[in-house]
Design a protein around this motif. Structure first.
Motif, PDB file in Angstrom:
ATOM      1  N   CYS A  12      51.865  -8.475  33.882  1.00 43.83           N
ATOM      2  CA  CYS A  12      52.061  -8.452  35.335  1.00 43.83           C
ATOM      3  C   CYS A  12      52.414  -9.861  35.783  1.00 43.83           C
ATOM      4  O   CYS A  12      52.409 -10.813  34.988  1.00 43.83           O
ATOM      5  CB  CYS A  12      50.814  -7.929  36.056  1.00 43.83           C
ATOM      6  SG  CYS A  12      49.295  -8.862  35.729  1.00 43.83           S
ATOM      7  N   ASP A  18      54.656 -11.794  46.377  1.00 47.52           N
ATOM      8  CA  ASP A  18      54.289 -10.445  46.825  1.00 47.52           C
ATOM      9  C   ASP A  18      52.781 -10.286  46.945  1.00 47.52           C
ATOM     10  O   ASP A  18      52.304  -9.424  47.703  1.00 47.52           O
ATOM     11  CB  ASP A  18      54.821  -9.400  45.841  1.00 47.52           C
ATOM     12  CG  ASP A  18      56.292  -9.561  45.546  1.00 47.52           C
ATOM     13  OD1 ASP A  18      57.082  -8.703  45.945  1.00 47.52           O
ATOM     14  OD2 ASP A  18      56.658 -10.572  44.898  1.00 47.52           O
ATOM     15  N   PHE A  19      52.010 -11.069  46.192  1.00 47.11           N
ATOM     16  CA  PHE A  19      50.559 -10.938  46.173  1.00 47.11           C
ATOM     17  C   PHE A  19      49.826 -12.045  46.929  1.00 47.11           C
ATOM     18  O   PHE A  19      48.595 -12.060  46.958  1.00 47.11           O
ATOM     19  CB  PHE A  19      50.060 -10.917  44.716  1.00 47.11           C
ATOM     20  CG  PHE A  19      50.586  -9.772  43.901  1.00 47.11           C
ATOM     21  CD1 PHE A  19      50.339  -8.462  44.263  1.00 47.11           C
ATOM     22  CD2 PHE A  19      51.352 -10.011  42.770  1.00 47.11           C
ATOM     23  CE1 PHE A  19      50.831  -7.397  43.518  1.00 47.11           C
ATOM     24  CE2 PHE A  19      51.855  -8.961  42.009  1.00 47.11           C
ATOM     25  CZ  PHE A  19      51.591  -7.647  42.386  1.00 47.11           C
ATOM     26  N   SER A 210      54.120  -5.491  37.390  1.00 45.65           N
ATOM     27  CA  SER A 210      54.029  -5.643  38.838  1.00 45.65           C
ATOM     28  C   SER A 210      54.391  -7.071  39.245  1.00 45.65           C
ATOM     29  O   SER A 210      54.138  -8.018  38.490  1.00 45.65           O
ATOM     30  CB  SER A 210      52.611  -5.295  39.303  1.00 45.65           C
ATOM     31  OG  SER A 210      51.641  -6.032  38.599  1.00 45.65           O
ATOM     32  N   PRO A 211      55.070  -7.178  40.396  1.00 47.14           N
ATOM     33  CA  PRO A 211      55.169  -6.215  41.504  1.00 47.14           C
ATOM     34  C   PRO A 211      56.292  -5.204  41.386  1.00 47.14           C
ATOM     35  O   PRO A 211      56.590  -4.495  42.356  1.00 47.14           O
ATOM     36  CB  PRO A 211      55.410  -7.124  42.706  1.00 47.14           C
ATOM     37  CG  PRO A 211      56.206  -8.259  42.137  1.00 47.14           C
ATOM     38  CD  PRO A 211      55.624  -8.493  40.766  1.00 47.14           C
ATOM     39  N   TYR A 212      56.934  -5.096  40.221  1.00 49.92           N
ATOM     40  CA  TYR A 212      58.060  -4.183  40.042  1.00 49.92           C
ATOM     41  C   TYR A 212      57.628  -2.855  39.438  1.00 49.92           C
ATOM     42  O   TYR A 212      56.540  -2.727  38.882  1.00 49.92           O
ATOM     43  CB  TYR A 212      59.114  -4.833  39.128  1.00 49.92           C
ATOM     44  CG  TYR A 212      59.525  -6.212  39.529  1.00 49.92           C
ATOM     45  CD1 TYR A 212      60.104  -6.460  40.770  1.00 49.92           C
ATOM     46  CD2 TYR A 212      59.338  -7.294  38.674  1.00 49.92           C
ATOM     47  CE1 TYR A 212      60.493  -7.737  41.151  1.00 49.92           C
ATOM     48  CE2 TYR A 212      59.727  -8.579  39.036  1.00 49.92           C
ATOM     49  CZ  TYR A 212      60.294  -8.796  40.281  1.00 49.92           C
ATOM     50  OH  TYR A 212      60.665 -10.065  40.642  1.00 49.92           O
ATOM     51  N   LYS A 221      57.397   1.428  46.055  1.00 53.97           N
ATOM     52  CA  LYS A 221      56.529   0.490  46.757  1.00 53.97           C
ATOM     53  C   LYS A 221      56.192  -0.674  45.827  1.00 53.97           C
ATOM     54  O   LYS A 221      56.534  -0.671  44.649  1.00 53.97           O
ATOM     55  CB  LYS A 221      55.250   1.197  47.207  1.00 53.97           C
ATOM     56  CG  LYS A 221      55.503   2.377  48.134  1.00 53.97           C
ATOM     57  CD  LYS A 221      54.201   3.084  48.496  1.00 53.97           C
ATOM     58  CE  LYS A 221      54.461   4.302  49.380  1.00 53.97           C
ATOM     59  NZ  LYS A 221      53.199   5.032  49.690  1.00 53.97           N
ATOM     60  N   ARG A 222      55.508  -1.650  46.358  1.00 51.63           N
ATOM     61  CA  ARG A 222      55.072  -2.767  45.517  1.00 51.63           C
ATOM     62  C   ARG A 222      54.094  -2.255  44.462  1.00 51.63           C
ATOM     63  O   ARG A 222      53.151  -1.556  44.752  1.00 51.63           O
ATOM     64  CB  ARG A 222      54.380  -3.823  46.388  1.00 51.63           C
ATOM     65  CG  ARG A 222      53.962  -5.069  45.605  1.00 51.63           C
ATOM     66  CD  ARG A 222      52.929  -5.887  46.335  1.00 51.63           C
ATOM     67  NE  ARG A 222      51.631  -5.205  46.385  1.00 51.63           N
ATOM     68  CZ  ARG A 222      50.550  -5.671  46.987  1.00 51.63           C
ATOM     69  NH1 ARG A 222      50.611  -6.816  47.634  1.00 51.63           N
ATOM     70  NH2 ARG A 222      49.409  -4.985  46.977  1.00 51.63           N
ATOM     71  N   ASN A 223      54.340  -2.639  43.247  1.00 50.78           N
ATOM     72  CA  ASN A 223      53.447  -2.263  42.156  1.00 50.78           C
ATOM     73  C   ASN A 223      52.287  -3.250  42.081  1.00 50.78           C
ATOM     74  O   ASN A 223      52.401  -4.392  42.535  1.00 50.78           O
ATOM     75  CB  ASN A 223      54.225  -2.273  40.840  1.00 50.78           C
ATOM     76  CG  ASN A 223      53.580  -1.439  39.755  1.00 50.78           C
ATOM     77  OD1 ASN A 223      52.549  -0.804  39.959  1.00 50.78           O
ATOM     78  ND2 ASN A 223      54.194  -1.436  38.575  1.00 50.78           N
ATOM     79  N   GLU A 224      51.168  -2.835  41.511  1.00 42.86           N
ATOM     80  CA  GLU A 224      50.036  -3.737  41.306  1.00 42.86           C
ATOM     81  C   GLU A 224      49.239  -3.252  40.096  1.00 42.86           C
ATOM     82  O   GLU A 224      49.356  -2.093  39.685  1.00 42.86           O
ATOM     83  CB  GLU A 224      49.162  -3.827  42.545  1.00 42.86           C
ATOM     84  CG  GLU A 224      48.536  -2.523  43.011  1.00 42.86           C
ATOM     85  CD  GLU A 224      47.647  -2.751  44.246  1.00 42.86           C
ATOM     86  OE1 GLU A 224      46.416  -2.802  44.064  1.00 42.86           O
ATOM     87  OE2 GLU A 224      48.186  -2.878  45.358  1.00 42.86           O
TER      88      GLU A 224
END
Length: 268
Positions: A12, A18-19, A210-212, A221-224
């Motif tokens: 990740c 994004d985070f 993530s964030p992909y 949506k944003r991945n996590e």
């Protein structure tokens, strides 16, 4: 009450902006979802201090670093010694991501190949796993990985694997691992799931990238890292085993490949 399976997000990018607004909450949600460990990947050396800090400040987070193939042309050349020096950090567990990407950056193919060989040499010297990004470069990727393995063994994971069955076979024949991302859970990824289904269960990891690449039901949506649980569920279905079996196998696989993270857990 059924115990929640434990899984690891093997790839990740927690340092990405994004985070920034909720990084502690993102990590907490991952742990709540059964994701006991996360490997956050540094793709540009300018970001090294931030990536290292995130690992230092969060017990479940480990880190790796390399020069992403799409950044090679604009990134100062990295040396084997620079990569090896990073391995002295106790939570530094892998070399990369590195690799080949000819989709958008084929013009830097020669520089990418040179960078890849440097990363392989560092993986060989440290004994840490190589983390490979491969896109639209299957023939060169299989050739270089095989040539370099003949020069001296090293371990490797094909991160976010979505390439051909031929590249999967080449990697598996070298003893490498395939990592399953949210792409494998996309409805139209039937050919990719067939590649994973044909692979040995003891060579599979899971990740978010993530964030992909968020898997359903979060696609688009944003991945996590918490969403690794959705990919693991699809992975179990794909491999024809129950989730608990799949989770245990991928944990064992991660521990075997990312041995430094396993030793950290054992010592904690």
């Amino acid at each position: 009450m059924t115990e929640q399976p434990q899984i690891t997000d093997s790839h990740c990018h927690l340092d990405f902006p994004d985070f920034d607004a909720e990084r502690p909450e993102v990590i907490a949600r991952a742990v709540a979802a059964g994701v006991t460990r996360m490997v956050t990947i540094c793709t540009r050396f300018v970001n090294l201090p931030n990536v290292r800090r995130i690992a230092d400040e969060n017990a479940p987070v480990f880190w790796a670093a390399g020069v992403h193939p799409m950044s090679v042309a604009e990134h100062p050349p990295v040396t084997v010694d620079e990569l090896v020096a990073l391995s002295t950090h106790p939570k530094f567990v892998g070399i990369g991501e590195t690799g080949l990407d000819y989709h958008y950056t084929a013009d830097s193919a020669e520089a990418q190949q040179e960078s890849l060989r440097i990363h392989i040499a560092a993986a060989r010297e440290t004994g840490l796993p190589l983390i490979i990004h491969a896109r639209d470069a299957d023939d060169d990727m299989a050739r270089i990985l095989t040539e370099e393995y003949r020069n001296g063994a090293y371990s490797c994971v094909m991160h976010c694997f979505s390439s051909s069955a031929e590249l999967a076979t080449a990697a598996l024949d070298l003893g490498f691992y395939l990592s399953m991302s949210g792409i494998a859970a996309f409805p139209k990824s039937t050919e990719l799931r067939a590649i994973f289904a044909a692979a040995p269960l003891d060579r599979i990891l899971v990740e978010t990238d993530s964030p992909y690449l968020a898997p359903p039901p979060h696609r688009g949506k944003r991945n996590e890292p918490a969403y690794t649980a959705h990919t693991a569920a699809k992975g179990a279905e794909t491999m024809g085993v129950d989730l608990a079996t799949f989770a245990r196998a991928t944990q064992d696989n991660f521990d075997r490949l990312f041995w430094k993270a396993a030793e950290w857990r054992a010592a904690a």
